[in-house]
Write a protein that holds these residues in place. Structure first.
Motif, mmCIF file in Angstrom:
data_model
loop_
_atom_site.group_PDB
_atom_site.id
_atom_site.type_symbol
_atom_site.label_atom_id
_atom_site.label_comp_id
_atom_site.label_asym_id
_atom_site.label_seq_id
_atom_site.Cartn_x
_atom_site.Cartn_y
_atom_site.Cartn_z
ATOM 1 N N LYS A 50 0.818 -1.226 0.000
ATOM 2 C CA LYS A 50 0.000 0.000 0.000
ATOM 3 C C LYS A 50 0.842 1.262 0.000
ATOM 4 C CE LYS A 50 -3.881 -2.461 1.682
ATOM 5 N NZ LYS A 50 -4.511 -3.141 2.804
ATOM 6 N N THR A 51 2.167 1.080 0.100
ATOM 7 C CA THR A 51 3.015 2.269 0.225
ATOM 8 C C THR A 51 3.551 2.761 -1.113
ATOM 9 O OG1 THR A 51 4.868 0.798 0.613
ATOM 10 C CG2 THR A 51 3.787 1.707 2.551
ATOM 11 N N GLU A 52 3.374 1.998 -2.191
ATOM 12 C CA GLU A 52 3.903 2.449 -3.483
ATOM 13 C C GLU A 52 2.905 2.093 -4.579
ATOM 14 O OE1 GLU A 52 7.518 0.170 -4.057
ATOM 15 O OE2 GLU A 52 6.395 -1.630 -4.543
ATOM 16 N N HIS A 53 3.018 2.764 -5.718
ATOM 17 C CA HIS A 53 2.187 2.434 -6.875
ATOM 18 C C HIS A 53 2.885 1.323 -7.647
ATOM 19 C CE1 HIS A 53 -0.590 6.167 -7.272
ATOM 20 N NE2 HIS A 53 -0.707 5.549 -6.127
ATOM 21 N N SER A 54 2.477 0.094 -7.391
ATOM 22 C CA SER A 54 3.140 -1.012 -8.054
ATOM 23 C C SER A 54 2.131 -1.786 -8.892
ATOM 24 C CB SER A 54 3.783 -1.933 -7.025
ATOM 25 O OG SER A 54 2.810 -2.379 -6.112
ATOM 26 N N ALA A 55 2.647 -2.593 -9.815
ATOM 27 C CA ALA A 55 1.797 -3.425 -10.672
ATOM 28 C C ALA A 55 2.461 -4.781 -10.837
ATOM 29 C CB ALA A 55 1.600 -2.750 -12.032
ATOM 30 N N ALA A 56 1.633 -5.796 -11.115
ATOM 31 C CA ALA A 56 2.147 -7.155 -11.305
ATOM 32 C C ALA A 56 1.780 -7.639 -12.700
ATOM 33 C CB ALA A 56 1.538 -8.092 -10.270
ATOM 34 N N ILE A 57 2.608 -8.529 -13.241
ATOM 35 C CA ILE A 57 2.241 -9.245 -14.466
ATOM 36 C C ILE A 57 1.864 -10.655 -14.042
ATOM 37 C CG2 ILE A 57 3.053 -10.152 -16.666
ATOM 38 C CD1 ILE A 57 4.887 -7.686 -16.819
ATOM 39 N N ALA A 58 0.599 -11.017 -14.257
ATOM 40 C CA ALA A 58 0.103 -12.335 -13.868
ATOM 41 C C ALA A 58 -1.176 -12.617 -14.654
ATOM 42 C CB ALA A 58 -0.155 -12.371 -12.365
ATOM 43 N N SER A 59 -1.810 -13.738 -14.369
ATOM 44 C CA SER A 59 -3.000 -14.140 -15.138
ATOM 45 C C SER A 59 -4.260 -13.450 -14.618
ATOM 46 C CB SER A 59 -3.180 -15.651 -15.022
ATOM 47 O OG SER A 59 -3.464 -15.995 -13.676
#
Lengths: 306, 306
Positions: A153-162
């Motif tokens: 919740k502390t950073e704007h992150s994204a994941a690559i997943a299904s």
């Protein structure tokens, strides 16, 4: 009514998990396992009715961990047999925590990306267009990447997943099908214990509808056999392969793995099918009995409809 | 006199480097390359006379990066051929900075160990006896582990790497042959450009002495051929393999890799030798011409004495 239990190669929301849901439906009890060895052990020891594990990918080739367990030079898994296969097309999505990104392609504020090392390579086009220079963090699985992003919740992150992982971890799908190769497909094996009374060699469970649909399309009947030729008999490999031909069996794939007992001796894993797609167990047993004459060891590892 | 240039899979003091020194001797100019692809490219483009890369390990099986480059579905390396092989037994040593440990087995003050992830698994017995609970740091190669230890002066650290790496980085060998499996062996391929005037198909260089020694022992003449069968022709694989048999060639290994062009189509890599270990180029060409009749593509990838 007793639940069917199925172990899959974890973690939860992995591609194996997705394959298990697609193959067995929602009513089976699905249990993650942490390794290929654990999946084979669970079936051998009757801790699970079935296991589902990846065996081959259309781009990367065979999964050697699965081949080594099937080759089984020390007879640890002698009751494990293949009873089905499932094909899953590998689609990747860009995922983020719900509500963090208001509009599509509003990627300017993404500070960090998470995924499995293999997925970076599979999404190079998309990453090159939108994420040049953005920090990348390797994770042990794409599903784990989704889990991390769902909890960060502390950073704007994204994941690559299904998409399956997105639903499991409650994430927004910002973009679908970001992979370079749209038909990258993984083939999974379904395993059972050949002595089990609770399972059948054709584990379709609550997939009866799909089974009827399949019945209208021709399916191939495939058989997997392993054998090891004598090291002092250099013509033995060709001789063994000829036995398949003389019984009207076409070879559809051959893999070899080290026997682990003698250097440069191999266990060969041969998949075959009859020329007309039919055949019966009597024929398999006849092939096996002839193979015994020219090999050091051989084993029938299962028959299924594909 | 012009130097022979040989590129090996780096870094310096890698097992490939050791294989290059053993095969080509000290007089050749040895150049590290950073990837399998770079080794093939260097030979294809004439930047190196030879390359030496691992292709198979007796425990772990085939090295797929090498197989994929040999399979070469897009004809990037059509002039690269195999002209020799070299076997290297993988021995690990415990290494430390010169003089840090006065006596053998004085390991109590070792604070940290460095090596390649695969080497931990290959030395489990030794590590379990002397280094239970000691911090382990993964490194990209055993040679790199040696280099790090040679430069680390603030802690008592040790590396697991080869004696060759110890000599290269100027380290003390505290213990030799600490591997669990004493006969773990890697097979290396020697590559050349088939159009080169500077190299010969039999690159023994200053190894003439050894060549004479070898001449007194029978050697096998091996040939490597790749082919791809038509996908709509299910009996074609057996038919292709039969061609080897009908020419008196014994199959000594078969590998398959995805063709990368069509899903579930494979490039097969077949190693074969004549029953009596003899044979000539005319026979290879005859096999190839028959293979062309039943395959989509096929290629002669080299012949060597083993």
């Amino acid at each position: 009514m007793q639940h069917t239990t199925v172990t899959f190669l974890g973690p939860a929301a992995s591609f194996s998990h997705q394959a298990a849901v697609e193959f067995f439906g929602e009513s089976a009890e699905l249990l993650p396992c942490v390794s290929f060895t654990d999946a084979f052990t669970a079936v051998q020891q009757g801790e699970a009715d079935y296991a589902i594990i990846p065996c081959e990918n259309s781009t990367n080739g065979s999964v050697v961990q699965t081949l080594d367990l099937l080759a089984d030079p020390n007879n640890l898994y002698e009751d494990v047999e293949v009873c089905g296969v499932h094909y899953l097309t590998v689609h990747h999505c860009l995922l983020a925590r719900k509500g963090v990104f208001s509009s599509q392609r509003d990627y300017g504020s993404v500070a960090k990306l998470y995924t499995h090392p293999q997925a970076w390579g599979q999404c190079e086009g998309f990453l090159g267009r939108y994420f040049r220079g953005i920090e990348r963090q390797d994770v042990s699985s794409t599903s784990k990447a989704g889990e991390i992003v769902s909890k960060t919740k502390t950073e704007h992150s994204a994941a690559i997943a299904s998409r399956f992982a997105a639903e499991f971890h409650g994430l927004d799908v910002l973009e679908e099908n970001i992979e370079d190769k749209t038909d990258n497909t993984t083939r999974f094996l379904v395993l059972r214990n050949r002595n089990s009374d609770l399972t059948t060699p054709r584990p379709f469970g609550d997939l009866d509808d799909r089974r009827e649909q399949w019945a209208s399309t021709p399916t191939a009947r495939k058989t997997l056999i392993s054998f090891m030729v004598r090291q002092d008999s250099p013509g033995a490999l060709a001789e063994a392969l000829l036995i398949f031909k003389s019984h009207g069996m076409n070879l559809t794939s051959i893999n070899s793995r080290p026997s682990q007992n003698n250097n440069w001796q191999y266990v060969f894993l041969v998949e075959c099918q009859t020329a007309n797609g039919l055949g019966d167990q009597g024929m398999d047993m006849e092939v096996l009995s002839h193979l015994q004459g020219v090999t050091e060891t051989c084993r029938h590892l299962g028959t299924w409809s594909e």
